[in-house]
Design a protein around this motif. Structure first.
Motif, PDB file in Angstrom:
ATOM      1  N   LYS A  74     -32.652 -34.372 122.405  1.00  0.00           N
ATOM      2  CA  LYS A  74     -32.636 -35.343 123.506  1.00  0.00           C
ATOM      3  C   LYS A  74     -34.043 -35.611 124.017  1.00  0.00           C
ATOM      4  O   LYS A  74     -34.409 -36.764 124.296  1.00  0.00           O
ATOM      5  N   ASP A  75     -34.836 -34.534 124.159  1.00  0.00           N
ATOM      6  CA  ASP A  75     -36.212 -34.713 124.628  1.00  0.00           C
ATOM      7  C   ASP A  75     -37.028 -35.544 123.647  1.00  0.00           C
ATOM      8  O   ASP A  75     -37.887 -36.349 124.049  1.00  0.00           O
ATOM      9  N   LEU A  76     -36.777 -35.349 122.354  1.00  0.00           N
ATOM     10  CA  LEU A  76     -37.569 -36.043 121.334  1.00  0.00           C
ATOM     11  C   LEU A  76     -37.173 -37.501 121.173  1.00  0.00           C
ATOM     12  O   LEU A  76     -38.029 -38.373 120.977  1.00  0.00           O
ATOM     13  N   TYR A  77     -35.868 -37.802 121.261  1.00  0.00           N
ATOM     14  CA  TYR A  77     -35.394 -39.131 120.871  1.00  0.00           C
ATOM     15  C   TYR A  77     -34.754 -39.944 121.989  1.00  0.00           C
ATOM     16  O   TYR A  77     -34.408 -41.114 121.781  1.00  0.00           O
ATOM     17  N   GLU A  78     -34.588 -39.365 123.164  1.00  0.00           N
ATOM     18  CA  GLU A  78     -33.931 -40.111 124.246  1.00  0.00           C
ATOM     19  C   GLU A  78     -34.782 -41.296 124.691  1.00  0.00           C
ATOM     20  O   GLU A  78     -34.269 -42.394 124.913  1.00  0.00           O
ATOM     21  N   LYS A  79     -36.106 -41.112 124.788  1.00  0.00           N
ATOM     22  CA  LYS A  79     -36.977 -42.212 125.193  1.00  0.00           C
ATOM     23  C   LYS A  79     -36.990 -43.304 124.134  1.00  0.00           C
ATOM     24  O   LYS A  79     -36.979 -44.495 124.452  1.00  0.00           O
TER      25      LYS A  79
ATOM     26  N   GLU B 226     -35.258 -48.788 122.343  1.00  0.00           N
ATOM     27  CA  GLU B 226     -34.472 -49.589 121.407  1.00  0.00           C
ATOM     28  C   GLU B 226     -33.364 -50.341 122.140  1.00  0.00           C
ATOM     29  O   GLU B 226     -33.096 -51.511 121.852  1.00  0.00           O
ATOM     30  N   ARG B 227     -32.724 -49.689 123.104  1.00  0.00           N
ATOM     31  CA  ARG B 227     -31.660 -50.340 123.876  1.00  0.00           C
ATOM     32  C   ARG B 227     -32.211 -51.537 124.636  1.00  0.00           C
ATOM     33  O   ARG B 227     -31.578 -52.596 124.682  1.00  0.00           O
ATOM     34  N   TYR B 228     -33.379 -51.383 125.219  1.00  0.00           N
ATOM     35  CA  TYR B 228     -34.010 -52.487 125.947  1.00  0.00           C
ATOM     36  C   TYR B 228     -34.333 -53.634 125.000  1.00  0.00           C
ATOM     37  O   TYR B 228     -34.095 -54.815 125.317  1.00  0.00           O
ATOM     38  N   ASP B 229     -34.881 -53.332 123.842  1.00  0.00           N
ATOM     39  CA  ASP B 229     -35.276 -54.364 122.883  1.00  0.00           C
ATOM     40  C   ASP B 229     -34.061 -55.126 122.357  1.00  0.00           C
ATOM     41  O   ASP B 229     -34.077 -56.359 122.275  1.00  0.00           O
ATOM     42  N   VAL B 230     -32.986 -54.411 122.026  1.00  0.00           N
ATOM     43  CA  VAL B 230     -31.783 -55.070 121.507  1.00  0.00           C
ATOM     44  C   VAL B 230     -31.132 -55.919 122.592  1.00  0.00           C
ATOM     45  O   VAL B 230     -30.680 -57.044 122.336  1.00  0.00           O
ATOM     46  N   ALA B 231     -31.085 -55.398 123.824  1.00  0.00           N
ATOM     47  CA  ALA B 231     -30.499 -56.157 124.929  1.00  0.00           C
ATOM     48  C   ALA B 231     -31.297 -57.434 125.201  1.00  0.00           C
ATOM     49  O   ALA B 231     -30.713 -58.496 125.463  1.00  0.00           O
ATOM     50  N   LYS B 232     -32.609 -57.353 125.120  1.00  0.00           N
ATOM     51  CA  LYS B 232     -33.455 -58.535 125.338  1.00  0.00           C
ATOM     52  C   LYS B 232     -33.172 -59.598 124.284  1.00  0.00           C
ATOM     53  O   LYS B 232     -33.059 -60.793 124.600  1.00  0.00           O
ATOM     54  N   LYS B 233     -33.038 -59.179 123.034  1.00  0.00           N
ATOM     55  CA  LYS B 233     -32.740 -60.134 121.965  1.00  0.00           C
ATOM     56  C   LYS B 233     -31.375 -60.777 122.163  1.00  0.00           C
ATOM     57  O   LYS B 233     -31.207 -61.986 121.933  1.00  0.00           O
ATOM     58  N   LEU B 234     -30.407 -59.986 122.609  1.00  0.00           N
ATOM     59  CA  LEU B 234     -29.062 -60.526 122.832  1.00  0.00           C
ATOM     60  C   LEU B 234     -29.059 -61.526 123.976  1.00  0.00           C
ATOM     61  O   LEU B 234     -28.508 -62.628 123.858  1.00  0.00           O
TER      62      LEU B 234
ATOM     63  N   ARG C 194     -24.734 -52.923 117.983  1.00  0.00           N
ATOM     64  CA  ARG C 194     -25.804 -51.926 118.108  1.00  0.00           C
ATOM     65  C   ARG C 194     -25.890 -51.382 119.527  1.00  0.00           C
ATOM     66  O   ARG C 194     -26.094 -50.176 119.731  1.00  0.00           O
ATOM     67  N   LEU C 195     -25.708 -52.222 120.519  1.00  0.00           N
ATOM     68  CA  LEU C 195     -25.698 -51.745 121.903  1.00  0.00           C
ATOM     69  C   LEU C 195     -24.540 -50.789 122.150  1.00  0.00           C
ATOM     70  O   LEU C 195     -24.679 -49.810 122.890  1.00  0.00           O
ATOM     71  N   SER C 196     -23.403 -51.058 121.536  1.00  0.00           N
ATOM     72  CA  SER C 196     -22.263 -50.156 121.665  1.00  0.00           C
ATOM     73  C   SER C 196     -22.588 -48.788 121.067  1.00  0.00           C
ATOM     74  O   SER C 196     -22.223 -47.749 121.630  1.00  0.00           O
ATOM     75  N   GLU C 197     -23.292 -48.774 119.936  1.00  0.00           N
ATOM     76  CA  GLU C 197     -23.698 -47.506 119.325  1.00  0.00           C
ATOM     77  C   GLU C 197     -24.693 -46.745 120.198  1.00  0.00           C
ATOM     78  O   GLU C 197     -24.737 -45.511 120.174  1.00  0.00           O
ATOM     79  N   LEU C 198     -25.487 -47.498 120.980  1.00  0.00           N
ATOM     80  CA  LEU C 198     -26.475 -46.874 121.857  1.00  0.00           C
ATOM     81  C   LEU C 198     -25.894 -46.510 123.220  1.00  0.00           C
ATOM     82  O   LEU C 198     -26.625 -46.087 124.110  1.00  0.00           O
ATOM     83  N   GLY C 199     -24.594 -46.692 123.391  1.00  0.00           N
ATOM     84  CA  GLY C 199     -23.943 -46.277 124.631  1.00  0.00           C
ATOM     85  C   GLY C 199     -23.759 -47.367 125.649  1.00  0.00           C
ATOM     86  O   GLY C 199     -23.372 -47.092 126.795  1.00  0.00           O
ATOM     87  N   VAL C 200     -24.040 -48.617 125.296  1.00  0.00           N
ATOM     88  CA  VAL C 200     -23.861 -49.740 126.218  1.00  0.00           C
ATOM     89  C   VAL C 200     -22.571 -50.457 125.828  1.00  0.00           C
ATOM     90  O   VAL C 200     -22.543 -51.243 124.872  1.00  0.00           O
ATOM     91  N   GLY C 201     -21.509 -50.203 126.561  1.00  0.00           N
ATOM     92  CA  GLY C 201     -20.217 -50.820 126.264  1.00  0.00           C
ATOM     93  C   GLY C 201     -19.999 -52.083 127.074  1.00  0.00           C
ATOM     94  O   GLY C 201     -20.306 -52.123 128.277  1.00  0.00           O
TER      95      GLY C 201
END
Length: 245
Positions: A74-79, A84-92, A116-123
């Motif tokens: 989590k410490d390594l990959y949460e940021k 990635e969530r911000y970038d995908v949401a911006k494109k959408l 992809r947002l669903s996979e990243l936890g954004v439902g």
């Protein structure tokens, strides 16, 4: 890596969310038995996680428990996931379909961002995703959007895509017809000018005062003085008249 998929035994999922407590006293047989079960499940989860890792990550996490491995990941990959969530949401959110482009390509791209947002936890619920797609369409799809909303259609994204593909040829045909009406027939640059307009233009472009000067010049040559009865000058240019005055 989705650890919940790797750990097919749901009974040991608690080991990656709850750390192993200190070993209780042997006098409390029940507590000690529960601790031994927790430790055994933790070792099983640790082995499964390490087996699913790449050799590089396996060496880095070999001495850690399942709970500690998850904390480090989590410490390594949460940021990175947050970015990635911000970038995908911006494109959408900024998706806009250009008029005349393929509706299939556009909607398929948006569905990919939503998945992809669903996979990243954004439902997002189904109605919201439908609204995102409809709002991204150009103005020529206005009648389609109005009919869709008025009929309160309960459709999936796949069904909406099929409807758009079916309506696309007719919508593009109408859009091209409207463009031709606005621009007019090709090659027509306006009504031809009449001969009177051309004559008027040519007369208006002549040097101002040219005709008047010619008339004035002819009038002076043909003039006859009423004072001395000689031609070639006017009365007010006559020397005799001026001498008397």
């Amino acid at each position: 890596m989705n650890v919940r998929i790797v750990l097919t035994h749901e009974k040991i999922l608690y080991t990656i969310e709850t750390p192993l407590p200190p070993e209780p006293s042997l006098e409390d047989a029940v507590a000690h038995e529960a601790w031994k079960t927790h430790k055994g499940d933790m070792i099983t989860a640790q082995c499964i996680i390490l087996a699913a890792m790449t050799p590089e990550h396996r060496c880095q996490h070999k001495g850690y428990t399942a709970y500690e491995i998850m904390a480090r990941l989590k410490d390594l990959y949460e940021k990175r996931t947050r970015y990635e969530r911000y970038d995908v949401a911006k494109k959408l959110f900024r998706c806009r379909m250009a008029e005349g482009s393929s509706v299939e390509k556009h909607v398929t791209e948006m569905i990919g961002y939503i998945d992809r947002l669903s996979e990243l936890g954004v439902g997002m619920d189904a109605e919201l995703t439908i609204d995102f797609v409809l709002q991204s369409l150009p103005d020529c799809y206005g009648q389609f959007i109005m009919n869709f909303n008025m009929m309160n259609m309960d459709k999936t994204l796949g069904e909406l895509l099929s409807m758009l593909q079916e309506a696309e040829p007719e919508i593009n045909k109408k859009a091209k017809g409207n463009v031709l009406l606005v621009r007019g027939p090709k090659g027509r640059k306006g009504k031809p000018k009449s001969k009177k307009a051309k004559q008027k233009k040519s007369s208006s472009t002549a040097p101002s005062g040219g005709v008047q000067k010619t008339k004035a010049r002819k009038g002076k040559e043909d003039a006859v003085c009423f004072h001395c009865n000689k031609s070639g000058h006017w009365k007010w240019n006559c020397k005799e008249y001026l001498a008397e005055v």
